[in-house]
Design a protein around this motif. Structure first.
Motif, PDB file in Angstrom:
ATOM      1  N   PHE A  38      -2.774   5.716   8.623  1.00 57.89           N
ATOM      2  CA  PHE A  38      -1.800   5.684   7.526  1.00 57.89           C
ATOM      3  C   PHE A  38      -2.326   6.465   6.318  1.00 57.89           C
ATOM      4  O   PHE A  38      -1.600   7.261   5.706  1.00 57.89           O
ATOM      5  CB  PHE A  38      -1.528   4.226   7.159  1.00 57.89           C
ATOM      6  CG  PHE A  38      -0.698   4.034   5.933  1.00 57.89           C
ATOM      7  CD1 PHE A  38       0.637   4.393   5.911  1.00 57.89           C
ATOM      8  CD2 PHE A  38      -1.249   3.487   4.783  1.00 57.89           C
ATOM      9  CE1 PHE A  38       1.412   4.207   4.768  1.00 57.89           C
ATOM     10  CE2 PHE A  38      -0.498   3.288   3.642  1.00 57.89           C
ATOM     11  CZ  PHE A  38       0.842   3.654   3.642  1.00 57.89           C
ATOM     12  N   SER A  56      -0.695   9.885   4.955  1.00 60.43           N
ATOM     13  CA  SER A  56      -0.238   9.964   3.562  1.00 60.43           C
ATOM     14  C   SER A  56      -0.842  11.191   2.879  1.00 60.43           C
ATOM     15  O   SER A  56      -0.156  11.873   2.100  1.00 60.43           O
ATOM     16  CB  SER A  56      -0.639   8.702   2.793  1.00 60.43           C
ATOM     17  OG  SER A  56      -0.045   7.562   3.368  1.00 60.43           O
ATOM     18  N   PRO A 112      -3.136  11.424  -5.431  1.00 56.38           N
ATOM     19  CA  PRO A 112      -3.604  10.045  -5.173  1.00 56.38           C
ATOM     20  C   PRO A 112      -3.789   9.723  -3.698  1.00 56.38           C
ATOM     21  O   PRO A 112      -4.685   8.960  -3.344  1.00 56.38           O
ATOM     22  CB  PRO A 112      -2.509   9.182  -5.803  1.00 56.38           C
ATOM     23  CG  PRO A 112      -1.315  10.053  -5.919  1.00 56.38           C
ATOM     24  CD  PRO A 112      -1.828  11.442  -6.116  1.00 56.38           C
ATOM     25  N   ALA A 113      -2.968  10.291  -2.827  1.00 56.53           N
ATOM     26  CA  ALA A 113      -3.110   9.957  -1.405  1.00 56.53           C
ATOM     27  C   ALA A 113      -4.380  10.567  -0.824  1.00 56.53           C
ATOM     28  O   ALA A 113      -5.063   9.942   0.002  1.00 56.53           O
ATOM     29  CB  ALA A 113      -1.885  10.424  -0.624  1.00 56.53           C
ATOM     30  N   HIS A 137       8.496  11.044   1.654  1.00 57.78           N
ATOM     31  CA  HIS A 137       8.444  10.000   0.623  1.00 57.78           C
ATOM     32  C   HIS A 137       9.796   9.302   0.567  1.00 57.78           C
ATOM     33  O   HIS A 137      10.826   9.959   0.702  1.00 57.78           O
ATOM     34  CB  HIS A 137       8.124  10.619  -0.745  1.00 57.78           C
ATOM     35  CG  HIS A 137       7.726   9.624  -1.779  1.00 57.78           C
ATOM     36  ND1 HIS A 137       8.310   9.557  -3.023  1.00 57.78           N
ATOM     37  CD2 HIS A 137       6.806   8.644  -1.764  1.00 57.78           C
ATOM     38  CE1 HIS A 137       7.759   8.584  -3.727  1.00 57.78           C
ATOM     39  NE2 HIS A 137       6.837   8.009  -2.982  1.00 57.78           N
ATOM     40  N   GLU A 193       1.216  14.227   1.331  1.00 58.25           N
ATOM     41  CA  GLU A 193       1.018  14.630  -0.062  1.00 58.25           C
ATOM     42  C   GLU A 193       0.721  16.119  -0.181  1.00 58.25           C
ATOM     43  O   GLU A 193       1.203  16.796  -1.103  1.00 58.25           O
ATOM     44  CB  GLU A 193      -0.129  13.826  -0.668  1.00 58.25           C
ATOM     45  CG  GLU A 193      -0.378  14.151  -2.126  1.00 58.25           C
ATOM     46  CD  GLU A 193      -1.384  13.197  -2.725  1.00 58.25           C
ATOM     47  OE1 GLU A 193      -0.965  12.257  -3.409  1.00 58.25           O
ATOM     48  OE2 GLU A 193      -2.597  13.375  -2.476  1.00 58.25           O
ATOM     49  N   PHE A 204      -7.104   8.369  -1.974  1.00 55.82           N
ATOM     50  CA  PHE A 204      -7.086   7.103  -1.220  1.00 55.82           C
ATOM     51  C   PHE A 204      -7.769   7.292   0.141  1.00 55.82           C
ATOM     52  O   PHE A 204      -8.588   6.482   0.559  1.00 55.82           O
ATOM     53  CB  PHE A 204      -5.626   6.673  -1.030  1.00 55.82           C
ATOM     54  CG  PHE A 204      -5.427   5.389  -0.271  1.00 55.82           C
ATOM     55  CD1 PHE A 204      -5.481   4.162  -0.914  1.00 55.82           C
ATOM     56  CD2 PHE A 204      -5.172   5.389   1.093  1.00 55.82           C
ATOM     57  CE1 PHE A 204      -5.288   2.974  -0.226  1.00 55.82           C
ATOM     58  CE2 PHE A 204      -4.984   4.215   1.794  1.00 55.82           C
ATOM     59  CZ  PHE A 204      -5.036   3.006   1.127  1.00 55.82           C
ATOM     60  N   LEU A 207       0.850  -1.185   0.000  1.00 54.36           N
ATOM     61  CA  LEU A 207       0.000   0.000   0.000  1.00 54.36           C
ATOM     62  C   LEU A 207       0.891   1.242   0.000  1.00 54.36           C
ATOM     63  O   LEU A 207       1.761   1.387   0.857  1.00 54.36           O
ATOM     64  CB  LEU A 207      -0.879   0.036   1.252  1.00 54.36           C
ATOM     65  CG  LEU A 207      -2.049  -0.940   1.325  1.00 54.36           C
ATOM     66  CD1 LEU A 207      -2.831  -0.705   2.607  1.00 54.36           C
ATOM     67  CD2 LEU A 207      -2.955  -0.809   0.120  1.00 54.36           C
ATOM     68  N   SER A 208       0.674   2.115  -0.942  1.00 52.83           N
ATOM     69  CA  SER A 208       1.456   3.347  -1.019  1.00 52.83           C
ATOM     70  C   SER A 208       0.580   4.437  -1.643  1.00 52.83           C
ATOM     71  O   SER A 208       0.653   4.692  -2.851  1.00 52.83           O
ATOM     72  CB  SER A 208       2.728   3.124  -1.857  1.00 52.83           C
ATOM     73  OG  SER A 208       3.473   4.310  -1.899  1.00 52.83           O
ATOM     74  N   PRO A 209      -0.265   5.054  -0.820  1.00 55.25           N
ATOM     75  CA  PRO A 209      -1.178   6.066  -1.363  1.00 55.25           C
ATOM     76  C   PRO A 209      -0.449   7.172  -2.112  1.00 55.25           C
ATOM     77  O   PRO A 209      -0.949   7.689  -3.106  1.00 55.25           O
ATOM     78  CB  PRO A 209      -1.861   6.624  -0.105  1.00 55.25           C
ATOM     79  CG  PRO A 209      -1.744   5.553   0.911  1.00 55.25           C
ATOM     80  CD  PRO A 209      -0.453   4.856   0.626  1.00 55.25           C
ATOM     81  N   LEU A 210       0.742   7.535  -1.645  1.00 54.58           N
ATOM     82  CA  LEU A 210       1.486   8.615  -2.305  1.00 54.58           C
ATOM     83  C   LEU A 210       1.888   8.238  -3.728  1.00 54.58           C
ATOM     84  O   LEU A 210       2.106   9.100  -4.569  1.00 54.58           O
ATOM     85  CB  LEU A 210       2.739   8.955  -1.490  1.00 54.58           C
ATOM     86  CG  LEU A 210       2.465   9.719  -0.186  1.00 54.58           C
ATOM     87  CD1 LEU A 210       3.608   9.549   0.795  1.00 54.58           C
ATOM     88  CD2 LEU A 210       2.229  11.186  -0.476  1.00 54.58           C
ATOM     89  N   ASP A 211       1.998   6.939  -4.000  1.00 53.55           N
ATOM     90  CA  ASP A 211       2.330   6.476  -5.355  1.00 53.55           C
ATOM     91  C   ASP A 211       1.088   5.959  -6.080  1.00 53.55           C
ATOM     92  O   ASP A 211       1.206   5.342  -7.138  1.00 53.55           O
ATOM     93  CB  ASP A 211       3.388   5.364  -5.281  1.00 53.55           C
ATOM     94  CG  ASP A 211       4.684   5.866  -4.681  1.00 53.55           C
ATOM     95  OD1 ASP A 211       5.140   6.945  -5.084  1.00 53.55           O
ATOM     96  OD2 ASP A 211       5.233   5.195  -3.788  1.00 53.55           O
ATOM     97  N   GLY A 212      -0.075   6.178  -5.480  1.00 58.86           N
ATOM     98  CA  GLY A 212      -1.320   5.742  -6.103  1.00 58.86           C
ATOM     99  C   GLY A 212      -1.556   4.244  -6.022  1.00 58.86           C
ATOM    100  O   GLY A 212      -2.315   3.692  -6.816  1.00 58.86           O
TER     101      GLY A 212
END
Lengths: 213, 260
Positions: free
Chosen positions: B91, B95, B245-246, B12, B99, B249, A108-113
């Motif tokens: 989390f 994130s 994207p974060a 990151h 972001e 999410f 899971l890596s929201p920052l990377d989508g």
């Protein structure tokens, strides 16, 4: 584009390879006998032609299902979930684990989508559906914040779908060969939480469950 | 090449080659910075395990002029945030906060933004289970306000007249609309960015924008509405068409328990 420029551009796409290194590799190949270059080209071509992902576990393989999934000597009751195929190779090198694997293809890596839909989770749930022989899932994601979040997401999802299934994590703490003096606070805290009693020693259980070795 | 040691938050981390990591940092003294930590992926690296997402520490960078990537020669952890990974809701929110800083913070040093991000991550980690959502919203709004984008809640953003009772909030226009301008917007079409706020919703939003936890808890429906409003506000004023994207999410699912 010339052949040299084309190869430099292709090398430069590889992780960790900058343009200068790409040029160095290209000129190195030019100095080698032609057969050496041809052998490299054949090996690269064979990757695309022969290597695929195992439809069972998601590991990289030339035969589907892979050799691990079809090995009758492996314990089909244990399923180790890892982030990448390279993690399977690392665990196999240790020659300690004899169960099966499931490769998520990331974490899971929201920052990377990257959300759960981008991971190989649906196939994992299929493998654990009714009639499964798996009695324990060992979550072996990396001990990073993202790996931890992935592990907790899996634990929650697996508990909802299969409450009777055992789900465990790899232990974490001090690295073998490392030195306490240079370990950070978080690592030391985890090592204390996951401490183990000596086999046969008496006394109270450890804070982290204190499982006997 | 001067060595600079500065408080920093890791926003990151990505692997580089077989042994190194590239880290994006929000630093107090250098602003947003990128560092390459050579050898950090080696099993016995002392620095490597410290370079984890959201960690607050003291980063030492060998700053080179006109270079975007500086060698990161050390990172001493003041506060790791490993526990943010023990709960997908925390989390996801952390994130989104990272972001916001990565995509919207200025490249130059900004002490208030640094404080808001570092404080927000610490608050998220220590928040009670039922307060994660409001803590995250307050932390994000604190960063938005620190960046100079405070929404107007008591006066119409179009005409400046006082707004009382139930009001409409336009994310695109940056705040509340009086009844006359809300009606005008509705007649003109394009009402997608507008949210109707009853007085209690407006009080909740005012508390969040002030970086405070609202007095009344948020139920799941209102938590979704506040996440959407925040995301829409950020998209219109800060994101400049960059994908987030974060934030998407975090907004996508009820990762965290709220008061039902």
């Amino acid at each position: 584009m010339s052949a040299i420029e084309e190869l430099v551009a292709e090398f430069a796409k590889l992780p960790g390879i900058g343009r200068k290194t790409a040029q160095r590799l290209t000129y190195f190949l030019l100095k080698q006998p032609r057969e050496e270059s041809a052998r490299l080209a054949r090996a690269v071509a064979a990757l695309g032609e022969r290597v695929r992902t195992c439809s069972q576990c998601g590991d990289l393989t030339e035969a589907d299902p892979c050799a691990i999934c079809t090995d009758p000597r492996r314990d089909a009751g244990l399923l180790c979930v890892v982030e990448e195929a390279s993690d399977v190779a690392a665990i196999e090198r240790a020659a300690e684990y004899r169960g099966l694997y499931h490769v998520l293809g990331g974490r899971l890596s929201p920052l990377d989508g990257v959300g759960p839909d981008r991971l190989n989770v649906a196939r994992l749930l299929e493998r654990l559906a009714n009639g499964t022989t798996v009695r324990e899932v060992i979550v072996a994601t990396n001990p990073s914040v993202e790996g931890e979040a992935t592990a907790h997401y899996l634990e929650r999802t697996l508990h909802e779908r299969a409450p009777a299934l055992g789900v465990s994590r790899l232990a974490r703490g001090l690295p073998v060969g490392g030195e306490l003096e240079y370990a950070d606070g978080e690592t030391i805290a985890q090592a204390f939480a996951a401490r183990r009693r000596f086999p046969g020693a008496g006394g109270a259980e450890g804070a982290g469950g204190g499982a006997a070795a | 090449m001067p060595l600079v040691t500065t408080p920093a938050v890791i926003l990151h981390v990505m692997p580089y080659g077989d042994t190194s990591k590239i880290v994006r940092l929000l630093t107090r003294d250098l602003g947003l910075a990128s560092g390459i930590a050579r050898g950090a992926r080696r099993a016995k690296s002392a620095t490597g395990p410290r370079l984890d997402l959201f960690a607050l520490g003291s980063a030492t960078l060998r700053v080179r002029e006109a270079r975007e990537l500086s060698p990161l020669t050390g990172f001493e952890i003041a506060r790791g945030h490993a526990a943010l990974g023990h709960d997908v809701g925390r989390f996801a929110a952390a994130s989104a906060l990272a972001e916001l800083a990565l995509k919207c913070a200025p490249a130059e040093p900004h002490a208030e933004v640094f404080g808001a991000v570092a404080g927000g991550l610490a608050a998220l980690e220590s928040a009670a289970a039922g307060d994660v959502e409001v803590t995250a919203l307050a932390a994000c709004w604190r960063v938005v306000v620190a960046l100079g984008f405070s929404p107007s809640l008591d006066r119409c953003v179009t005409c400046g007249s006082p707004v009382a009772g139930t009001a409409h909030f336009s994310a695109a226009q940056g705040g509340a609309l009086c009844a006359r301008h809300a009606a005008a917007r509705e007649e003109g079409g394009g009402f997608d960015d507008v949210t109707r706020l009853v007085p209690s919703d407006r009080a909740t939003l005012a508390a969040l924008v002030a970086g405070l936890l609202p007095e009344a808890p948020l139920d799941a429906r209102h938590a979704v509405a506040h996440r959407r409003l925040l995301r829409s506000f950020i998209r219109h004023h800060l994101a400049e068409d960059r994908p987030l994207p974060a934030l998407a999410f975090w907004d996508r699912s009820a990762w965290t328990a709220t008061s039902s």
